[in-house]
Design an enzyme around this catalytic site. Structure first.
Site, PDB file in Angstrom:
ATOM      1  N   TYR A  15       0.799  -1.223   0.000  1.00 52.43           N
ATOM      2  CA  TYR A  15       0.000   0.000   0.000  1.00 52.43           C
ATOM      3  C   TYR A  15       0.839   1.284   0.000  1.00 52.43           C
ATOM      4  O   TYR A  15       0.288   2.374  -0.111  1.00 52.43           O
ATOM      5  CB  TYR A  15      -0.937   0.022   1.208  1.00 52.43           C
ATOM      6  N   HIS A  20      -4.787   5.918  -1.781  1.00 56.27           N
ATOM      7  CA  HIS A  20      -5.523   5.771  -0.521  1.00 56.27           C
ATOM      8  C   HIS A  20      -4.633   6.066   0.692  1.00 56.27           C
ATOM      9  O   HIS A  20      -5.138   6.302   1.782  1.00 56.27           O
ATOM     10  CB  HIS A  20      -6.063   4.340  -0.436  1.00 56.27           C
ATOM     11  N   TYR A  64      -5.764  -0.816   9.494  1.00 57.20           N
ATOM     12  CA  TYR A  64      -6.252  -0.764   8.122  1.00 57.20           C
ATOM     13  C   TYR A  64      -7.386   0.246   8.024  1.00 57.20           C
ATOM     14  O   TYR A  64      -8.041   0.575   8.999  1.00 57.20           O
ATOM     15  CB  TYR A  64      -6.660  -2.134   7.560  1.00 57.20           C
ATOM     16  N   ASN A  66     -10.469   0.491   6.913  1.00 56.34           N
ATOM     17  CA  ASN A  66     -11.866   0.271   7.279  1.00 56.34           C
ATOM     18  C   ASN A  66     -12.116   0.225   8.779  1.00 56.34           C
ATOM     19  O   ASN A  66     -13.270   0.256   9.210  1.00 56.34           O
ATOM     20  CB  ASN A  66     -12.391  -1.012   6.627  1.00 56.34           C
ATOM     21  N   ASP A  91      -7.807  10.980   1.647  1.00 54.87           N
ATOM     22  CA  ASP A  91      -7.900  11.077   0.191  1.00 54.87           C
ATOM     23  C   ASP A  91      -9.357  11.319  -0.189  1.00 54.87           C
ATOM     24  O   ASP A  91     -10.265  10.899   0.511  1.00 54.87           O
ATOM     25  CB  ASP A  91      -7.386   9.789  -0.463  1.00 54.87           C
ATOM     26  N   ASN A 112     -14.578   4.671   3.526  1.00 53.12           N
ATOM     27  CA  ASN A 112     -14.671   3.694   4.613  1.00 53.12           C
ATOM     28  C   ASN A 112     -13.903   4.094   5.873  1.00 53.12           C
ATOM     29  O   ASN A 112     -14.336   3.782   6.985  1.00 53.12           O
ATOM     30  CB  ASN A 112     -14.218   2.316   4.136  1.00 53.12           C
TER      31      ASN A 112
END
Length: 186
Positions: A15, A20, A64, A66, A91, A112
């Site tokens: 990532y 994101h 993470y 979410n 973002d 999310n």
């Protein structure tokens, strides 16, 4: 006065430098500029830096995207930071690349990470610095787009945009969200 600055993103090498994760990139730059460093603590990478007499507690949730609210809720309580002194770096697909917008509150707009913060931290009463990543993807490709890396042309613009975001964070901590919005939301 103390502030909680929350960079949203996902942990893990896959990532790094994705759209994101721009919140992580901004948080990294802020901490680097103030000669701080992150350490992995409960639910987040944590750094504490000072700017003009203000304590900035900076986190990058390790939960993470979410589940970001879990980390934000923990650190707000742990540090006893009021919601009006929280700034989330996020973002935003609804803004073109290069647009930065500070907002005092608002809906998650389907993000999310923001949904999780709303659910676990008692609503929308926190500021957010929205970093435009544009919506240049085909229908059904949103997940791939936000989890993808910036293209070469976009990468050239990123340092300037990240520096502007850091300037806005410092402004938030010194003159408040409302005045920062007046100065920078153009």
């Amino acid at each position: 006065m103390k502030y909680l600055i929350v960079g949203l993103g996902n942990i893990g090498p896959e990532y790094v430098d994705t759209r994101h994760n721009i919140g992580f990139n901004i948080a990294d730059k802020l901490v680097e500029e103030q000669d701080g460093s992150f350490e992995l603590l409960k639910l987040a990478y944590y750094a504490e830096v000072s700017f003009k007499g203000k304590k900035l507690h900076v986190i990058k949730p390790s939960t993470y995207m979410n589940l970001s609210g879990k980390a934000v809720n923990y650190w707000m309580k742990e540090l006893k930071v009021a919601p009006e002194n929280v700034l989330v770096l996020v973002d935003d697909l609804a803004l073109p690349l290069g647009k930065l917008r500070m907002k005092l509150q608002g809906s998650s707009a389907g993000h999310n990470g923001l949904k999780s913060i709303e659910e676990l931290c008692g609503g929308q009463n926190y500021a957010r610095l929205r970093f435009g990543i544009s919506d240049n993807f085909r229908k059904g490709q949103q997940a791939e787009y936000v989890l993808g890396r910036f293209d070469k042309d976009e990468q050239k613009e990123l340092p300037t945009l990240i520096n502007k975001a850091v300037t806005m964070i410092k402004s938030f901590a010194t003159i408040g969200a409302a005045q920062t919005m007046t100065l920078y939301n153009k």
